[in-house]
Design an enzyme around this catalytic site. Structure first.
Site, PDB file in Angstrom:
ATOM      1  N   SER A 260     -27.018  60.368  66.956  1.00  0.00           N
ATOM      2  CA  SER A 260     -27.003  59.086  66.237  1.00  0.00           C
ATOM      3  C   SER A 260     -27.707  58.049  67.110  1.00  0.00           C
ATOM      4  O   SER A 260     -27.681  58.162  68.348  1.00  0.00           O
ATOM      5  CB  SER A 260     -25.560  58.641  65.987  1.00  0.00           C
ATOM      6  OG  SER A 260     -25.528  57.279  65.604  1.00  0.00           O
TER       7      SER A 260
ATOM      8  N   GLY B 257     -20.734  71.147  58.489  1.00  0.00           N
ATOM      9  CA  GLY B 257     -20.469  69.908  57.755  1.00  0.00           C
ATOM     10  C   GLY B 257     -21.424  69.740  56.589  1.00  0.00           C
ATOM     11  O   GLY B 257     -21.868  68.628  56.291  1.00  0.00           O
ATOM     12  N   ALA B 258     -21.730  70.854  55.912  1.00  0.00           N
ATOM     13  CA  ALA B 258     -22.828  70.836  54.929  1.00  0.00           C
ATOM     14  C   ALA B 258     -22.353  70.866  53.476  1.00  0.00           C
ATOM     15  O   ALA B 258     -23.139  71.105  52.576  1.00  0.00           O
ATOM     16  CB  ALA B 258     -23.785  71.991  55.195  1.00  0.00           C
TER      17      ALA B 258
ATOM     18  N   VAL C 161     -14.917  73.126  62.946  1.00  0.00           N
ATOM     19  CA  VAL C 161     -15.885  73.357  64.022  1.00  0.00           C
ATOM     20  C   VAL C 161     -15.353  72.981  65.408  1.00  0.00           C
ATOM     21  O   VAL C 161     -15.943  73.348  66.423  1.00  0.00           O
ATOM     22  CB  VAL C 161     -17.236  72.634  63.761  1.00  0.00           C
ATOM     23  CG1 VAL C 161     -17.981  73.287  62.616  1.00  0.00           C
ATOM     24  CG2 VAL C 161     -17.039  71.143  63.536  1.00  0.00           C
TER      25      VAL C 161
ATOM     26  N   TYR D 137     -17.207  57.608  69.417  1.00  0.00           N
ATOM     27  CA  TYR D 137     -18.374  58.125  68.692  1.00  0.00           C
ATOM     28  C   TYR D 137     -19.641  58.064  69.558  1.00  0.00           C
ATOM     29  O   TYR D 137     -20.413  59.029  69.630  1.00  0.00           O
ATOM     30  CB  TYR D 137     -18.549  57.305  67.418  1.00  0.00           C
ATOM     31  CG  TYR D 137     -19.604  57.788  66.454  1.00  0.00           C
ATOM     32  CD1 TYR D 137     -19.368  58.891  65.630  1.00  0.00           C
ATOM     33  CD2 TYR D 137     -20.829  57.135  66.337  1.00  0.00           C
ATOM     34  CE1 TYR D 137     -20.337  59.319  64.730  1.00  0.00           C
ATOM     35  CE2 TYR D 137     -21.793  57.555  65.443  1.00  0.00           C
ATOM     36  CZ  TYR D 137     -21.544  58.645  64.636  1.00  0.00           C
ATOM     37  OH  TYR D 137     -22.501  59.072  63.743  1.00  0.00           O
TER      38      TYR D 137
ATOM     39  N   ALA E 297     -19.852  57.931  72.847  1.00  0.00           N
ATOM     40  CA  ALA E 297     -19.741  58.868  73.977  1.00  0.00           C
ATOM     41  C   ALA E 297     -20.060  60.283  73.496  1.00  0.00           C
ATOM     42  O   ALA E 297     -20.777  61.044  74.164  1.00  0.00           O
ATOM     43  CB  ALA E 297     -18.338  58.810  74.583  1.00  0.00           C
TER      44      ALA E 297
ATOM     45  N   ILE F 123     -27.626  55.691  57.285  1.00  0.00           N
ATOM     46  CA  ILE F 123     -28.029  56.587  56.191  1.00  0.00           C
ATOM     47  C   ILE F 123     -26.972  56.526  55.077  1.00  0.00           C
ATOM     48  O   ILE F 123     -25.772  56.542  55.358  1.00  0.00           O
ATOM     49  CB  ILE F 123     -28.148  58.045  56.713  1.00  0.00           C
ATOM     50  CG1 ILE F 123     -29.058  58.132  57.963  1.00  0.00           C
ATOM     51  CG2 ILE F 123     -28.641  58.975  55.607  1.00  0.00           C
ATOM     52  CD1 ILE F 123     -30.503  57.742  57.778  1.00  0.00           C
TER      53      ILE F 123
ATOM     54  N   ARG G 122     -21.456  68.257  51.958  1.00  0.00           N
ATOM     55  CA  ARG G 122     -21.891  66.985  51.361  1.00  0.00           C
ATOM     56  C   ARG G 122     -22.767  66.233  52.375  1.00  0.00           C
ATOM     57  O   ARG G 122     -22.985  66.697  53.501  1.00  0.00           O
ATOM     58  CB  ARG G 122     -20.680  66.141  50.973  1.00  0.00           C
ATOM     59  CG  ARG G 122     -19.904  65.661  52.181  1.00  0.00           C
ATOM     60  CD  ARG G 122     -18.813  64.659  51.806  1.00  0.00           C
ATOM     61  NE  ARG G 122     -18.351  63.987  52.990  1.00  0.00           N
ATOM     62  CZ  ARG G 122     -17.076  63.749  53.273  1.00  0.00           C
ATOM     63  NH1 ARG G 122     -16.133  64.134  52.450  1.00  0.00           N
ATOM     64  NH2 ARG G 122     -16.753  63.107  54.380  1.00  0.00           N
TER      65      ARG G 122
HETATM   66  P1  NAP Z   1     -20.086  62.838  55.834  1.00  0.00           P
HETATM   67  O1  NAP Z   1     -20.671  62.445  54.534  1.00  0.00           O
HETATM   68  O2  NAP Z   1     -18.748  62.301  56.208  1.00  0.00           O
HETATM   69  O3  NAP Z   1     -20.080  64.434  55.932  1.00  0.00           O
HETATM   70  C1  NAP Z   1     -19.581  65.081  57.058  1.00  0.00           C
HETATM   71  C2  NAP Z   1     -19.170  66.486  56.677  1.00  0.00           C
HETATM   72  O4  NAP Z   1     -18.621  67.093  57.864  1.00  0.00           O
HETATM   73  C3  NAP Z   1     -18.077  66.520  55.606  1.00  0.00           C
HETATM   74  O5  NAP Z   1     -18.377  67.503  54.652  1.00  0.00           O
HETATM   75  C4  NAP Z   1     -16.833  66.870  56.412  1.00  0.00           C
HETATM   76  O6  NAP Z   1     -15.874  67.617  55.700  1.00  0.00           O
HETATM   77  C5  NAP Z   1     -17.412  67.747  57.510  1.00  0.00           C
HETATM   78  N1  NAP Z   1     -16.492  67.851  58.618  1.00  0.00           N
HETATM   79  C6  NAP Z   1     -15.750  66.865  59.192  1.00  0.00           C
HETATM   80  N2  NAP Z   1     -14.980  67.371  60.157  1.00  0.00           N
HETATM   81  C7  NAP Z   1     -15.223  68.706  60.205  1.00  0.00           C
HETATM   82  C8  NAP Z   1     -14.726  69.778  60.999  1.00  0.00           C
HETATM   83  N3  NAP Z   1     -13.807  69.564  61.941  1.00  0.00           N
HETATM   84  N4  NAP Z   1     -15.186  71.012  60.770  1.00  0.00           N
HETATM   85  C9  NAP Z   1     -16.116  71.247  59.806  1.00  0.00           C
HETATM   86  N5  NAP Z   1     -16.621  70.276  59.030  1.00  0.00           N
HETATM   87  C10 NAP Z   1     -16.184  69.024  59.222  1.00  0.00           C
HETATM   88  O7  NAP Z   1     -21.051  62.419  57.041  1.00  0.00           O
HETATM   89  P2  NAP Z   1     -22.650  62.187  57.082  1.00  0.00           P
HETATM   90  O8  NAP Z   1     -22.901  60.748  56.953  1.00  0.00           O
HETATM   91  O9  NAP Z   1     -23.346  63.156  56.197  1.00  0.00           O
HETATM   92  O10 NAP Z   1     -22.911  62.536  58.619  1.00  0.00           O
HETATM   93  C11 NAP Z   1     -23.396  63.793  59.041  1.00  0.00           C
HETATM   94  C12 NAP Z   1     -23.740  63.708  60.532  1.00  0.00           C
HETATM   95  O11 NAP Z   1     -24.714  62.680  60.725  1.00  0.00           O
HETATM   96  C13 NAP Z   1     -22.560  63.335  61.422  1.00  0.00           C
HETATM   97  O12 NAP Z   1     -22.641  64.037  62.636  1.00  0.00           O
HETATM   98  C14 NAP Z   1     -22.758  61.849  61.643  1.00  0.00           C
HETATM   99  O13 NAP Z   1     -22.161  61.413  62.849  1.00  0.00           O
HETATM  100  C15 NAP Z   1     -24.263  61.783  61.709  1.00  0.00           C
HETATM  101  N6  NAP Z   1     -24.788  60.436  61.439  1.00  0.00           N
HETATM  102  C16 NAP Z   1     -24.613  59.842  60.236  1.00  0.00           C
HETATM  103  C17 NAP Z   1     -25.118  58.556  60.019  1.00  0.00           C
HETATM  104  C18 NAP Z   1     -24.962  57.842  58.702  1.00  0.00           C
HETATM  105  O14 NAP Z   1     -25.376  56.670  58.617  1.00  0.00           O
HETATM  106  N7  NAP Z   1     -24.420  58.471  57.670  1.00  0.00           N
HETATM  107  C19 NAP Z   1     -25.783  57.908  61.057  1.00  0.00           C
HETATM  108  C20 NAP Z   1     -25.945  58.536  62.268  1.00  0.00           C
HETATM  109  C21 NAP Z   1     -25.453  59.813  62.457  1.00  0.00           C
HETATM  110  P3  NAP Z   1     -14.525  66.981  55.072  1.00  0.00           P
HETATM  111  O15 NAP Z   1     -14.720  67.066  53.623  1.00  0.00           O
HETATM  112  O16 NAP Z   1     -13.451  67.865  55.535  1.00  0.00           O
HETATM  113  O17 NAP Z   1     -14.391  65.593  55.630  1.00  0.00           O
END
Ligand code: NAP
Length: 249
Positions: free
Chosen positions: A144, A13-14, A66, A157, A159, A190, A16
């Site tokens: 998280s 998921g890298a 993934v 989420y 769970a 974040i 962005r």
């Molecule tokens: P994000 O901006 O939505 O980025 C997530 C990335 O994961 C996107 O590039 C997305 O690709 C990719 N992705 C989604 N489904 C996928 C799959 N099946 N296979 C491969 N890649 C996939 O999210 P983020 O805020 O950076 O979050 C990253 C992690 O941190 C997540 O696990 C999230 O639960 C955790 N987190 C975030 C926050 C927050 O406040 N942002 C807080 C707590 C935890 P697409 O372009 O296809 O969607």
């Protein structure tokens, strides 16, 4: 020499958000990086190109869902062949599909569990022998604060993210004598594309729960991941580090 030079980091998921910041920071510290993401081919390639241009390391992109066990296994085999192995695995890909439990569909439950939790079984399973052979490895799972505290309208989420913590501790115990560390990071609120999609009222309510009074940046999570990936964290395993401005203290 840079701390992680000669290491290969696989970050899911890298393309962005937090994942990109982690890949970029590991590259800054000298690691070659491989991005797994489901984004468009050109976006993933652009993210990898940007990392190479900035840090001069090898960076590549593989379009990979993934949550697909066989697809992950095949993609990891390709990475091991192309890069000579994996030293650092960062399980970051995740999604939300929020609704109160009664309104939550089975489809949204399954999708969130598959992408946020089963994915980590898939990647760790695919990298397991590689780490055992190396007698070294760093596994970093992104959980998280919701997985620690629970959160209304996030049964799927929370769970999954709670499951990530249990999985992290189990993998840490299984691999502790093999020189392999497995830890989790629990981010709070974040600033990323994920939270940019929230409505302003919900976002304001979320920020009001942060003792520090503001959201964190993807770089805050990335610096913690870089620490856990380094030898500075060699005696830390099975840990969950909150990077949350105090939300879950
Ligand atoms: P994000 O901006 O939505 O980025 C997530 C990335 O994961 C996107 O590039 C997305 O690709 C990719 N992705 C989604 N489904 C996928 C799959 N099946 N296979 C491969 N890649 C996939 O999210 P983020 O805020 O950076 O979050 C990253 C992690 O941190 C997540 O696990 C999230 O639960 C955790 N987190 C975030 C926050 C927050 O406040 N942002 C807080 C707590 C935890 P697409 O372009 O296809 O969607």
């Amino acid at each position: 020499m840079a701390e992680l030079s000669g290491k290969v980091a696989l970050v899911t998921g890298a393309a962005r958000g937090i994942g990109y910041a982690i890949a970029d920071t590991l590259a800054r510290d000298g690691a070659d990086v491989v991005i797994f993401d489901l984004c468009a081919e050109e976006d993933g390639a652009a993210a990898a190109r940007q990392i190479t241009q900035t840090h001069g390391v090898r960076a590549s992109f593989k379009r990979c869902d993934v949550s697909d066990f066989a697809g992950v296994d095949a993609a990891v085999k390709e990475v091991i062949k192309e890069m000579g192995g994996v030293d650092i695995l960062v399980n970051n890909a995740g999604i939300t599909r929020d609704k109160v439990l009664l309104a939550m569909s089975e489809k949204d439950w399954d999708m969130v569990l598959n992408i946020n939790l089963k994915s980590m079984f898939n990647t760790i399973h695919a990298c397991y022998r590689n780490f055992m052979k190396k007698k070294a490895g760093k596994i970093i799972n992104i959980s998280s604060v919701s997985g620690l505290m629970g959160n209304a309208a996030q049964a799927n989420y929370t769970a999954a993210k709670g499951g990530v913590i249990a999985l992290t501790k189990t993998v840490a115990r299984e691999l502790a004598t093999r020189g392999i560390n497995c830890n989790a990071i629990a981010p709070g609120a974040i600033e990323t594309p994920m939270t940019a999609n929230m409505d302003q009222k919900a976002l304001d309510a979320l920020i009001a729960t942060v003792p520090m009074g503001h959201m964190g940046k993807a770089e805050d999570i990335a610096e913690c991941a870089a620490f856990l990936a380094s030898d500075k964290a060699k005696y830390i395993t099975g840990e969950v580090i909150r990077v949350d401005g105090g939300i879950a203290m």
